[in-house]
Scaffold this motif. Structure first.
Motif, PDB file in Angstrom:
ATOM      1  N   ALA A 265       0.825  -1.212   0.000  1.00  0.00           N
ATOM      2  CA  ALA A 265       0.000   0.000   0.000  1.00  0.00           C
ATOM      3  C   ALA A 265       0.857   1.259   0.000  1.00  0.00           C
ATOM      4  CB  ALA A 265      -0.922  -0.008   1.216  1.00  0.00           C
ATOM      5  N   THR A 266       0.236   2.321  -0.471  1.00  0.00           N
ATOM      6  CA  THR A 266       0.892   3.624  -0.473  1.00  0.00           C
ATOM      7  C   THR A 266       0.607   4.380   0.821  1.00  0.00           C
ATOM      8  OG1 THR A 266       0.680   3.719  -2.882  1.00  0.00           O
ATOM      9  CG2 THR A 266       1.145   5.801  -1.741  1.00  0.00           C
ATOM     10  N   THR A 273      -9.151   3.384  15.833  1.00  0.00           N
ATOM     11  CA  THR A 273      -9.112   1.948  16.167  1.00  0.00           C
ATOM     12  C   THR A 273     -10.211   1.144  15.479  1.00  0.00           C
ATOM     13  OG1 THR A 273     -10.479   2.352  18.119  1.00  0.00           O
ATOM     14  CG2 THR A 273      -8.082   2.354  18.422  1.00  0.00           C
ATOM     15  N   HIS A 274     -11.233   1.807  14.940  1.00  0.00           N
ATOM     16  CA  HIS A 274     -12.397   1.058  14.448  1.00  0.00           C
ATOM     17  C   HIS A 274     -12.315   0.727  12.965  1.00  0.00           C
ATOM     18  CE1 HIS A 274     -14.461   1.462  18.233  1.00  0.00           C
ATOM     19  NE2 HIS A 274     -14.277   2.773  18.226  1.00  0.00           N
ATOM     20  N   TYR A 275     -11.778   1.585  12.137  1.00  0.00           N
ATOM     21  CA  TYR A 275     -11.739   1.364  10.691  1.00  0.00           C
ATOM     22  C   TYR A 275     -10.339   1.643  10.166  1.00  0.00           C
ATOM     23  CZ  TYR A 275     -16.831   1.559  10.998  1.00  0.00           C
ATOM     24  OH  TYR A 275     -18.130   1.333  11.341  1.00  0.00           O
ATOM     25  N   ALA A 276      -9.988   0.913   9.082  1.00  0.00           N
ATOM     26  CA  ALA A 276      -8.721   1.168   8.398  1.00  0.00           C
ATOM     27  C   ALA A 276      -8.880   0.767   6.938  1.00  0.00           C
ATOM     28  CB  ALA A 276      -7.583   0.390   9.037  1.00  0.00           C
ATOM     29  N   VAL A 277      -8.410   1.658   6.032  1.00  0.00           N
ATOM     30  CA  VAL A 277      -8.491   1.408   4.590  1.00  0.00           C
ATOM     31  C   VAL A 277      -7.103   1.656   4.009  1.00  0.00           C
ATOM     32  CG1 VAL A 277      -9.562   2.046   2.414  1.00  0.00           C
ATOM     33  CG2 VAL A 277     -10.905   2.121   4.522  1.00  0.00           C
ATOM     34  N   ALA A 278      -6.531   0.617   3.362  1.00  0.00           N
ATOM     35  CA  ALA A 278      -5.206   0.729   2.747  1.00  0.00           C
ATOM     36  C   ALA A 278      -5.364   1.010   1.265  1.00  0.00           C
ATOM     37  CB  ALA A 278      -4.416  -0.546   2.976  1.00  0.00           C
ATOM     38  N   LEU A 279      -4.679   2.044   0.766  1.00  0.00           N
ATOM     39  CA  LEU A 279      -4.753   2.435  -0.643  1.00  0.00           C
ATOM     40  C   LEU A 279      -3.385   2.295  -1.292  1.00  0.00           C
ATOM     41  CD1 LEU A 279      -6.822   5.746  -0.275  1.00  0.00           C
ATOM     42  CD2 LEU A 279      -7.678   3.471  -0.810  1.00  0.00           C
ATOM     43  N   ARG A 280      -3.398   1.945  -2.580  1.00  0.00           N
ATOM     44  CA  ARG A 280      -2.166   1.882  -3.365  1.00  0.00           C
ATOM     45  C   ARG A 280      -2.360   2.740  -4.602  1.00  0.00           C
ATOM     46  NH1 ARG A 280       2.435  -0.972  -4.497  1.00  0.00           N
ATOM     47  NH2 ARG A 280       2.937  -1.294  -6.703  1.00  0.00           N
ATOM     48  N   TYR A 281      -1.378   3.613  -4.842  1.00  0.00           N
ATOM     49  CA  TYR A 281      -1.436   4.453  -6.031  1.00  0.00           C
ATOM     50  C   TYR A 281      -0.064   4.495  -6.682  1.00  0.00           C
ATOM     51  CZ  TYR A 281      -1.819   8.455  -9.116  1.00  0.00           C
ATOM     52  OH  TYR A 281      -1.793   9.261 -10.215  1.00  0.00           O
ATOM     53  N   VAL A 282       0.004   3.973  -7.894  1.00  0.00           N
ATOM     54  CA  VAL A 282       1.193   4.037  -8.740  1.00  0.00           C
ATOM     55  C   VAL A 282       0.712   4.474 -10.118  1.00  0.00           C
ATOM     56  CG1 VAL A 282       3.107   2.755  -9.747  1.00  0.00           C
ATOM     57  CG2 VAL A 282       2.331   2.214  -7.427  1.00  0.00           C
ATOM     58  N   ARG A 283       1.293   5.570 -10.624  1.00  0.00           N
ATOM     59  CA  ARG A 283       0.824   6.131 -11.892  1.00  0.00           C
ATOM     60  C   ARG A 283       0.878   5.122 -13.026  1.00  0.00           C
ATOM     61  NH1 ARG A 283       3.792  12.095 -11.846  1.00  0.00           N
ATOM     62  NH2 ARG A 283       2.654  12.934 -10.020  1.00  0.00           N
ATOM     63  N   GLU A 284       1.906   4.272 -13.039  1.00  0.00           N
ATOM     64  CA  GLU A 284       2.063   3.306 -14.129  1.00  0.00           C
ATOM     65  C   GLU A 284       1.012   2.180 -14.060  1.00  0.00           C
ATOM     66  OE1 GLU A 284       4.419   4.285 -12.146  1.00  0.00           O
ATOM     67  OE2 GLU A 284       5.662   5.570 -13.453  1.00  0.00           O
ATOM     68  N   GLU A 285       0.377   1.976 -12.923  1.00  0.00           N
ATOM     69  CA  GLU A 285      -0.568   0.857 -12.761  1.00  0.00           C
ATOM     70  C   GLU A 285      -2.018   1.291 -12.956  1.00  0.00           C
ATOM     71  OE1 GLU A 285       0.041  -0.921  -8.988  1.00  0.00           O
ATOM     72  OE2 GLU A 285       2.075  -1.635  -9.423  1.00  0.00           O
ATOM     73  N   ASP A 287      -5.038   4.763 -12.968  1.00  0.00           N
ATOM     74  CA  ASP A 287      -5.274   6.200 -13.043  1.00  0.00           C
ATOM     75  C   ASP A 287      -5.737   6.768 -11.711  1.00  0.00           C
ATOM     76  OD1 ASP A 287      -4.607   6.125 -15.717  1.00  0.00           O
ATOM     77  OD2 ASP A 287      -6.681   5.805 -16.361  1.00  0.00           O
ATOM     78  N   ALA A 288      -6.245   5.919 -10.827  1.00  0.00           N
ATOM     79  CA  ALA A 288      -6.735   6.384  -9.528  1.00  0.00           C
ATOM     80  C   ALA A 288      -6.300   5.381  -8.467  1.00  0.00           C
ATOM     81  CB  ALA A 288      -8.261   6.516  -9.555  1.00  0.00           C
ATOM     82  N   PRO A 289      -6.302   5.779  -7.188  1.00  0.00           N
ATOM     83  CA  PRO A 289      -5.915   4.857  -6.108  1.00  0.00           C
ATOM     84  C   PRO A 289      -6.847   3.650  -6.027  1.00  0.00           C
ATOM     85  CG  PRO A 289      -5.877   7.125  -5.349  1.00  0.00           C
ATOM     86  CD  PRO A 289      -6.508   7.149  -6.690  1.00  0.00           C
ATOM     87  N   VAL A 290      -6.292   2.525  -5.594  1.00  0.00           N
ATOM     88  CA  VAL A 290      -7.036   1.264  -5.472  1.00  0.00           C
ATOM     89  C   VAL A 290      -7.016   0.840  -4.014  1.00  0.00           C
ATOM     90  CG1 VAL A 290      -7.156  -1.151  -6.184  1.00  0.00           C
ATOM     91  CG2 VAL A 290      -6.415   0.584  -7.811  1.00  0.00           C
ATOM     92  N   VAL A 291      -8.177   0.373  -3.532  1.00  0.00           N
ATOM     93  CA  VAL A 291      -8.259  -0.147  -2.168  1.00  0.00           C
ATOM     94  C   VAL A 291      -7.714  -1.580  -2.161  1.00  0.00           C
ATOM     95  CG1 VAL A 291      -9.796  -0.765  -0.269  1.00  0.00           C
ATOM     96  CG2 VAL A 291     -10.238   1.289  -1.608  1.00  0.00           C
ATOM     97  N   VAL A 292      -6.602  -1.805  -1.499  1.00  0.00           N
ATOM     98  CA  VAL A 292      -5.994  -3.143  -1.463  1.00  0.00           C
ATOM     99  C   VAL A 292      -6.387  -3.899  -0.200  1.00  0.00           C
ATOM    100  CG1 VAL A 292      -4.052  -2.506  -2.917  1.00  0.00           C
ATOM    101  CG2 VAL A 292      -3.883  -2.177  -0.447  1.00  0.00           C
ATOM    102  N   ALA A 293      -6.873  -3.193   0.833  1.00  0.00           N
ATOM    103  CA  ALA A 293      -7.294  -3.865   2.064  1.00  0.00           C
ATOM    104  C   ALA A 293      -8.155  -2.903   2.863  1.00  0.00           C
ATOM    105  CB  ALA A 293      -6.095  -4.307   2.886  1.00  0.00           C
ATOM    106  N   LYS A 294      -9.103  -3.493   3.614  1.00  0.00           N
ATOM    107  CA  LYS A 294      -9.903  -2.699   4.539  1.00  0.00           C
ATOM    108  C   LYS A 294     -10.422  -3.613   5.636  1.00  0.00           C
ATOM    109  CE  LYS A 294     -14.475  -3.101   2.389  1.00  0.00           C
ATOM    110  NZ  LYS A 294     -15.655  -2.357   1.900  1.00  0.00           N
TER     111      LYS A 294
END
Length: 360
Positions: A265-266, A273-285, A287-294
């Motif tokens: 993730a980026t 403590t209740h919620y967490a959202v992991a995002l990954r953003y790479v321009r080459e992959e 156009d917008a961030p992707v949720v890889v885990a939540k």
């Protein structure tokens, strides 16, 4: 006692599978009274439409033989065979329509109840068919008593109806015995028609009752207990315990894959403590961030722990974390509504990386 309890426990309607299995074994509702009604109807139709002309042809044939005996000499065996063949063809022309109608009406009575299908189960040898005990049980069972009652009803009711229908023709029949043969034949034909009408109406009533009775009895026989319904559902859909275990294993594997993706993730957006959202953003992959885990609660804490171990920035933004957790699924691009808020966080991540490189 056990049979009554078993019958009382069959409270559920038969499933389509059980009905289909019963049909494949040849267990289908079939009324024996309908073919009998069809036979009586065939006799009546034959008597009305075919017998008069047939009798007329037979009469002409016999008249020719008796009035011109010189044409039918019986001097040799060939003469006898010739005369016998002539009479046989005349009788065949008289009786052939009757046989054909019996066959056609009988087939229609069977086909209209159930479509024909090959059932090997019916011809398979079974010891129960040879067992005297099973035979007595079938004879003195409820269907056996029903068959006996139907036969007794037919004999008594038909006899009574026929008695009242023919009582007024008793003296006419005696007078016909001493009348001209043609008159006798006409009166006998009228009496035969009356008898057949009585039989036709009686058998029609019995066939209608028996048609519905056989289907009701067949349906009641196929009823299922609640345990049988559960067992059939297990066979069709699988054991619920095993299915639940398989779903649990699938969820665990998906969760492990998701947690493995946190290290890529980026950034992580959290509600402490209740919620967490992991995002990954790479321009080459993308156009917008992707949720890889939540995740939430324990999974959210695990995501934050993995992120801290891999030096991934964690931003605490409760409203944004809750909104993204509710609206975005794993491995999906975030909606445009979150672009501005996430872009600011990504900008801070890249700015932090740039400063770190300058410091080094």
């Amino acid at each position: 006692m056990s049979d009554e309890e078993d019958k009382d426990s069959k409270t559920e309607a038969p499933s389509e599978k059980k009905i289909r299995d019963a049909a494949e074994k040849g267990d289908v509702p079939f009324s024996r009274e309908i073919p009998i009604f069809a036979s009586v109807l065939a006799i009546y139709v034959y008597l009305i439409f075919f017998l008069p002309d047939g009798v007329g042809h037979i009469a002409v044939t016999l008249r020719d033989i008796f009035e011109q005996p010189d044409q039918w000499k019986l001097e040799t065996a060939a003469d006898v065979i010739s005369l016998f063949s002539h009479l046989s063809w005349a009788m065949a022309a008289l009786l052939a329509p009757a046989f054909i109608m019996f066959i056609v009406f009988g087939l229609c009575a069977s086909v209209l109840q159930n479509l024909p299908s090959p059932v090997l189960e019916r011809v398979r040898p079974q010891m129960s068919r040879l067992s005297p005990v099973k035979g007595w049980q079938r004879l003195f069972s409820a269907p056996g008593f029903v068959e006996f009652g139907k036969s007794l009803f037919k004999i008594m009711v038909v006899s009574m109806i026929m008695f009242f229908a023919l009582r007024g023709q008793y003296f006419a029949a005696l007078d016909a015995m001493f009348s001209d043969p043609q008159v006798t034949f006409v009166k006998m034909a009228a009496a035969m028609k009356t008898i057949l009408v009585v039989l036709l109406l009686s058998t029609a009533a019995v066939a209608a009752v028996d048609f519905f009775w056989t289907r009701y009895h067949w349906y009641e026989k196929l009823r299922m207990t609640k345990q049988e319904v559960k067992e059939e559902m297990k066979q069709a859909q699988g054991d619920p315990i095993i299915k639940a275990r398989q779903r649990s294993i699938a969820r665990d594997r998906a969760r492990r894959r998701m947690m493995d993706s946190v290290a890529r993730a980026t950034l992580v957006i959290a509600n402490p403590t209740h919620y967490a959202v992991a995002l990954r953003y790479v321009r080459e992959e993308n156009d917008a961030p992707v949720v890889v885990a939540k995740g939430q609660d324990l999974i959210a804490l695990k995501i934050r722990e993995i992120a801290e171990q891999n030096h991934i920035p964690v931003f605490e933004d409760p409203p944004l974390a809750r909104s993204m957790f509710a609206q975005v699924s794993v491995d999906s691009v975030i909606p445009s509504v979150f672009y501005k808020a996430v872009a600011e966080l990504i900008h801070r991540v890249y700015a932090s990386r740039t400063q770190r490189k300058k410091g080094q």
